[in-house]
Design a protein around this motif. Structure first.
Motif, mmCIF file in Angstrom:
data_model
loop_
_atom_site.group_PDB
_atom_site.id
_atom_site.type_symbol
_atom_site.label_atom_id
_atom_site.label_comp_id
_atom_site.label_asym_id
_atom_site.label_seq_id
_atom_site.Cartn_x
_atom_site.Cartn_y
_atom_site.Cartn_z
ATOM 1 N N ASP A 160 0.875 -1.172 0.122
ATOM 2 C CA ASP A 160 0.085 0.002 -0.131
ATOM 3 C C ASP A 160 0.725 1.271 0.065
ATOM 4 N N SER A 161 1.085 1.872 -1.135
ATOM 5 C CA SER A 161 1.871 2.936 -1.271
ATOM 6 C C SER A 161 1.572 4.130 -0.203
ATOM 7 N N TRP A 162 0.309 4.200 0.284
ATOM 8 C CA TRP A 162 -0.091 5.316 1.148
ATOM 9 C C TRP A 162 0.645 5.183 2.472
ATOM 10 N N LEU A 163 1.296 4.159 2.773
ATOM 11 C CA LEU A 163 1.788 3.563 3.976
ATOM 12 C C LEU A 163 3.344 4.277 4.098
ATOM 13 N N SER A 164 3.809 4.720 2.922
ATOM 14 C CA SER A 164 5.059 5.217 2.834
ATOM 15 C C SER A 164 5.671 6.068 3.899
ATOM 16 N N TYR A 165 4.746 6.801 4.423
ATOM 17 C CA TYR A 165 5.041 7.852 5.292
ATOM 18 C C TYR A 165 5.520 7.275 6.706
ATOM 19 N N ARG A 166 5.157 6.030 6.897
ATOM 20 C CA ARG A 166 5.310 5.485 7.998
ATOM 21 C C ARG A 166 6.809 4.451 7.849
ATOM 22 N N ALA A 167 7.275 4.637 6.944
ATOM 23 C CA ALA A 167 8.740 3.808 6.604
ATOM 24 C C ALA A 167 9.625 3.858 7.830
ATOM 25 N N PHE A 168 10.255 2.908 8.097
ATOM 26 C CA PHE A 168 11.268 2.701 9.309
ATOM 27 C C PHE A 168 10.697 2.552 10.708
ATOM 28 N N ALA A 169 9.325 3.313 10.759
ATOM 29 C CA ALA A 169 8.725 3.535 12.083
ATOM 30 C C ALA A 169 7.953 2.455 12.833
ATOM 31 N N ARG A 170 7.630 1.283 11.824
ATOM 32 C CA ARG A 170 6.994 0.046 12.430
ATOM 33 C C ARG A 170 7.898 -1.039 12.826
#
Length: 237
Positions: free
Chosen positions: A88-98
């Motif tokens: 889901d490309s909309w989750l890019s903003y959560r990269a590295f955080a999860r």
């Protein structure tokens, strides 16, 4: 429409994950070679980092994956992630955080950084020593030196220990590079080495902004002559 800065700075989450060149891609092989015992230093890469702890859910997934060799288990692990965790490309903003546990429980991946974290954790659960390699895109770094407003881009690979040595895995596009040179800092697709570690938090990267900061620092000192294009044999996993 205005977008939050964290969304615009896709960094490794990922603007640079363009469709790769599929020329000269060979099928994955399963050579008649037994897995050698793991050297002590290599075995240490079975240990989890804070972001890649083996949760009961990940352990349960690993119990369903079987294979005679580390190479066979790796292929099945990659296949599992591709079939069961959705992009889901909309989750890019959560990269590295999860965390890895969150990736498996939510079953949603936002880019190459998530693909790599999910797979490196599952590899270790399957007794395959593995570590992440974070890179910066050389074309972006050279462009950034002329225009520091350019969005930072890079990629994440995995180093996995199969048979008796380290191999390079592109977990996003399912490629295995079989003649990998650990000492070469230049990577496929115009990528250049930044760091390797158990997970992103181990490297001090906890979100998109953190990745952006370290890559921009690297871009300032990068020189075109530093990149030597590798000529690895590429096999499809």
């Amino acid at each position: 429409m205005f977008l939050p800065a964290a969304f615009i700075l896709l960094s490794l989450g990922l603007a640079s994950c363009a469709t790769p060149n599929r020329a000269s891609v060979l099928p994955m092989e399963f050579p008649q070679i037994e897995d050698k015992p793991l050297p002590k230093e290599v075995a240490s890469w079975l240990e989890a980092g804070e972001q890649s702890i083996l949760t009961p859910e990940i352990i349960e997934v690993s119990s369903t994956i079987h294979g005679r060799s580390r190479r066979e288990r790796l292929r099945k692990a990659v296949d599992f992630v591709w079939k069961n965790l959705k992009y889901d490309s909309w989750l890019s903003y959560r990269a590295f955080a999860r965390t890895s546990g969150q990736l498996f429980s939510e079953q949603l991946l936002g880019g190459c950084s998530d693909y790599a974290l999910a797979q490196v954790t599952l590899f270790r659960a399957l007794k395959i020593p593995a570590r992440l390699v974070v890179t910066a895109n050389t074309e972006w770094m050279l462009g950034y030196q002329k225009n520091n407003l350019l969005m930072s881009t890079g990629h994440v690979f995995i180093e996995a220990y199969l048979e008796d040595r380290w191999y390079l895995v592109d977990s996003t596009y399912r490629f295995l590079f079989t003649d990998y040179d650990l000492d070469l800092k230049s990577y496929p697709r115009q990528e250049y080495f930044y760091a390797r570690g158990r997970d992103y938090w181990d490297l001090g990267i906890q979100n998109v902004a953190g990745a952006d900061r370290v890559l921009r620092k690297m871009a300032v000192i990068f020189e075109k002559s530093m990149y030597i294009a590798p000529h690895y044999t590429k096999r499809k996993i």
